[in-house]
Every structure is written in C-alpha cells, then in structure tokens.
Design a protein around this motif. Sequence first.
Motif, PDB file in Angstrom:
ATOM      1  N   ARG A   1      -6.761   5.252  -4.503  1.00 36.33           N
ATOM      2  CA  ARG A   1      -6.825   4.052  -5.331  1.00 36.33           C
ATOM      3  C   ARG A   1      -5.908   2.984  -4.750  1.00 36.33           C
ATOM      4  O   ARG A   1      -4.947   3.289  -4.058  1.00 36.33           O
ATOM      5  CB  ARG A   1      -6.447   4.366  -6.777  1.00 36.33           C
ATOM      6  CG  ARG A   1      -5.007   4.821  -6.978  1.00 36.33           C
ATOM      7  CD  ARG A   1      -4.815   5.243  -8.430  1.00 36.33           C
ATOM      8  NE  ARG A   1      -3.451   5.702  -8.686  1.00 36.33           N
ATOM      9  CZ  ARG A   1      -3.048   6.229  -9.836  1.00 36.33           C
ATOM     10  NH1 ARG A   1      -3.899   6.382 -10.839  1.00 36.33           N
ATOM     11  NH2 ARG A   1      -1.789   6.613  -9.976  1.00 36.33           N
ATOM     12  N   GLN A   2      -6.255   1.750  -5.056  1.00 38.78           N
ATOM     13  CA  GLN A   2      -5.435   0.629  -4.612  1.00 38.78           C
ATOM     14  C   GLN A   2      -5.347  -0.391  -5.735  1.00 38.78           C
ATOM     15  O   GLN A   2      -6.371  -0.958  -6.143  1.00 38.78           O
ATOM     16  CB  GLN A   2      -6.008  -0.017  -3.350  1.00 38.78           C
ATOM     17  CG  GLN A   2      -5.117  -1.078  -2.758  1.00 38.78           C
ATOM     18  CD  GLN A   2      -5.509  -1.469  -1.345  1.00 38.78           C
ATOM     19  OE1 GLN A   2      -6.644  -1.249  -0.920  1.00 38.78           O
ATOM     20  NE2 GLN A   2      -4.568  -2.025  -0.592  1.00 38.78           N
ATOM     21  N   ALA A   3      -4.142  -0.581  -6.215  1.00 42.53           N
ATOM     22  CA  ALA A   3      -3.886  -1.569  -7.256  1.00 42.53           C
ATOM     23  C   ALA A   3      -3.587  -2.915  -6.599  1.00 42.53           C
ATOM     24  O   ALA A   3      -3.180  -2.965  -5.439  1.00 42.53           O
ATOM     25  CB  ALA A   3      -2.711  -1.127  -8.115  1.00 42.53           C
TER      26      ALA A   3
ATOM     27  N   LYS B   1      -0.647  -3.711  -4.032  1.00 46.64           N
ATOM     28  CA  LYS B   1      -0.049  -2.434  -3.605  1.00 46.64           C
ATOM     29  C   LYS B   1      -0.878  -1.804  -2.493  1.00 46.64           C
ATOM     30  O   LYS B   1      -2.030  -2.152  -2.281  1.00 46.64           O
ATOM     31  CB  LYS B   1       0.045  -1.474  -4.793  1.00 46.64           C
ATOM     32  CG  LYS B   1       0.989  -1.951  -5.883  1.00 46.64           C
ATOM     33  CD  LYS B   1       1.193  -0.877  -6.932  1.00 46.64           C
ATOM     34  CE  LYS B   1       2.194  -1.314  -7.982  1.00 46.64           C
ATOM     35  NZ  LYS B   1       2.431  -0.254  -9.001  1.00 46.64           N
TER      36      LYS B   1
ATOM     37  N   ARG C   1      -2.865   1.310  -0.564  1.00 44.54           N
ATOM     38  CA  ARG C   1      -3.755   2.378  -0.998  1.00 44.54           C
ATOM     39  C   ARG C   1      -2.966   3.664  -1.185  1.00 44.54           C
ATOM     40  O   ARG C   1      -2.106   3.999  -0.379  1.00 44.54           O
ATOM     41  CB  ARG C   1      -4.842   2.585   0.056  1.00 44.54           C
ATOM     42  CG  ARG C   1      -5.901   3.599  -0.311  1.00 44.54           C
ATOM     43  CD  ARG C   1      -6.909   3.710   0.802  1.00 44.54           C
ATOM     44  NE  ARG C   1      -6.288   4.188   2.032  1.00 44.54           N
ATOM     45  CZ  ARG C   1      -6.847   4.077   3.229  1.00 44.54           C
ATOM     46  NH1 ARG C   1      -8.009   3.462   3.356  1.00 44.54           N
ATOM     47  NH2 ARG C   1      -6.225   4.545   4.297  1.00 44.54           N
TER      48      ARG C   1
ATOM     49  N   THR D   1      -4.800   1.479 -13.434  1.00 44.10           N
ATOM     50  CA  THR D   1      -5.691   0.391 -13.066  1.00 44.10           C
ATOM     51  C   THR D   1      -5.673   0.166 -11.560  1.00 44.10           C
ATOM     52  O   THR D   1      -4.607  -0.026 -10.965  1.00 44.10           O
ATOM     53  CB  THR D   1      -5.283  -0.907 -13.781  1.00 44.10           C
ATOM     54  OG1 THR D   1      -5.471  -0.734 -15.192  1.00 44.10           O
ATOM     55  CG2 THR D   1      -6.115  -2.089 -13.298  1.00 44.10           C
ATOM     56  N   ALA D   2      -6.853   0.216 -10.952  1.00 35.99           N
ATOM     57  CA  ALA D   2      -6.970   0.087  -9.492  1.00 35.99           C
ATOM     58  C   ALA D   2      -8.442   0.138  -9.112  1.00 35.99           C
ATOM     59  O   ALA D   2      -9.301   0.476  -9.934  1.00 35.99           O
ATOM     60  CB  ALA D   2      -6.220   1.212  -8.794  1.00 35.99           C
TER      61      ALA D   2
ATOM     62  N   TYR E   1     -10.847   2.399  -7.090  1.00 35.20           N
ATOM     63  CA  TYR E   1     -10.858   3.796  -6.676  1.00 35.20           C
ATOM     64  C   TYR E   1     -11.897   3.997  -5.575  1.00 35.20           C
ATOM     65  O   TYR E   1     -13.052   3.569  -5.709  1.00 35.20           O
ATOM     66  CB  TYR E   1     -11.159   4.697  -7.870  1.00 35.20           C
ATOM     67  CG  TYR E   1      -9.961   4.880  -8.777  1.00 35.20           C
ATOM     68  CD1 TYR E   1      -9.514   3.831  -9.580  1.00 35.20           C
ATOM     69  CD2 TYR E   1      -9.271   6.086  -8.822  1.00 35.20           C
ATOM     70  CE1 TYR E   1      -8.402   3.977 -10.389  1.00 35.20           C
ATOM     71  CE2 TYR E   1      -8.156   6.252  -9.639  1.00 35.20           C
ATOM     72  CZ  TYR E   1      -7.739   5.195 -10.414  1.00 35.20           C
ATOM     73  OH  TYR E   1      -6.636   5.340 -11.226  1.00 35.20           O
TER      74      TYR E   1
ATOM     75  N   GLN F   1     -14.084  -0.284  -9.591  1.00 35.78           N
ATOM     76  CA  GLN F   1     -12.914  -0.800 -10.324  1.00 35.78           C
ATOM     77  C   GLN F   1     -12.699  -0.012 -11.613  1.00 35.78           C
ATOM     78  O   GLN F   1     -13.635   0.203 -12.397  1.00 35.78           O
ATOM     79  CB  GLN F   1     -13.122  -2.274 -10.669  1.00 35.78           C
ATOM     80  CG  GLN F   1     -12.024  -2.887 -11.513  1.00 35.78           C
ATOM     81  CD  GLN F   1     -10.723  -3.059 -10.753  1.00 35.78           C
ATOM     82  OE1 GLN F   1     -10.720  -3.538  -9.614  1.00 35.78           O
ATOM     83  NE2 GLN F   1      -9.607  -2.667 -11.377  1.00 35.78           N
TER      84      GLN F   1
END
Length: 123
Positions: free
Chosen positions: A38-40, A43, A45, A91-92, A94, A118
Amino acid sequence: QVQLVESGGGLVQAGGSLRLSCAASGRTFSNYAMGWFRQAPGKEREFVAVISWSGGYKYYVDSVRGRFTISKDNAKNTVYLQMNSLKPEDTAVYYCAAAPTPGSIVRGAADYWGQGTQVTVSS
C-alpha cells in the motif's frame, strides 16, 4: 500479456471491513508467491502481506497482523486481502504483486504489479 487487476477498494468507516481481490491473467500464478502493498499520500510504498504459492506460509506487517487476512485461490488465479477493523491510517492505494518467492515480495522485488485500488477509511 500478464496482468494483475485489483478490485474491491472503496470508502468505509473506521471499524468496517473490505475485501480486496487481485485477478491474474496472461499466465498461471499457481507457483508464484503473491502479496499486497500500500502507498498512502506522501509516503513510500509499504509491504502489507504475502502468501506462498501453496498458501501454507503467510506473513504480515505488524500494523495489520490480526486484522487483515491474505488468501489465494490458485484455480481462479486470484489473491484476496480481507481487511477488518479498518483504521483511518489504513487509507492508501493498495497494490498486489507476484514473485517466485515470498522473500522477493517482502523486499518489494516483485516480477509483476497491479495498477492499484483506493481504500479510504473515514474516522
């Protein structure tokens, strides 16, 4: 052409659940480890979970252990991520990934990546 296509993302309230799916096509992934990242926003990954080709080995990042469950259906060439007790910090976007070994997944050195789905958790 090999493709990994994620689905199942959406908006959910904190404490709720979502189930992500990743359907693979173009080749069989029955002998591949599969995983989720995941990557918010703002931020890097982050590795989330991995499952071995047989399904006998699973590993999770500490922040999701006990809340998320990864599973795999080799007949359907699909990997799932059941996410329970969701928190706003989940929340990110995926992404699913595939690699010959679980270690490659954990290191982020996957052979194949999906486009992402998302997940938004409201407080």
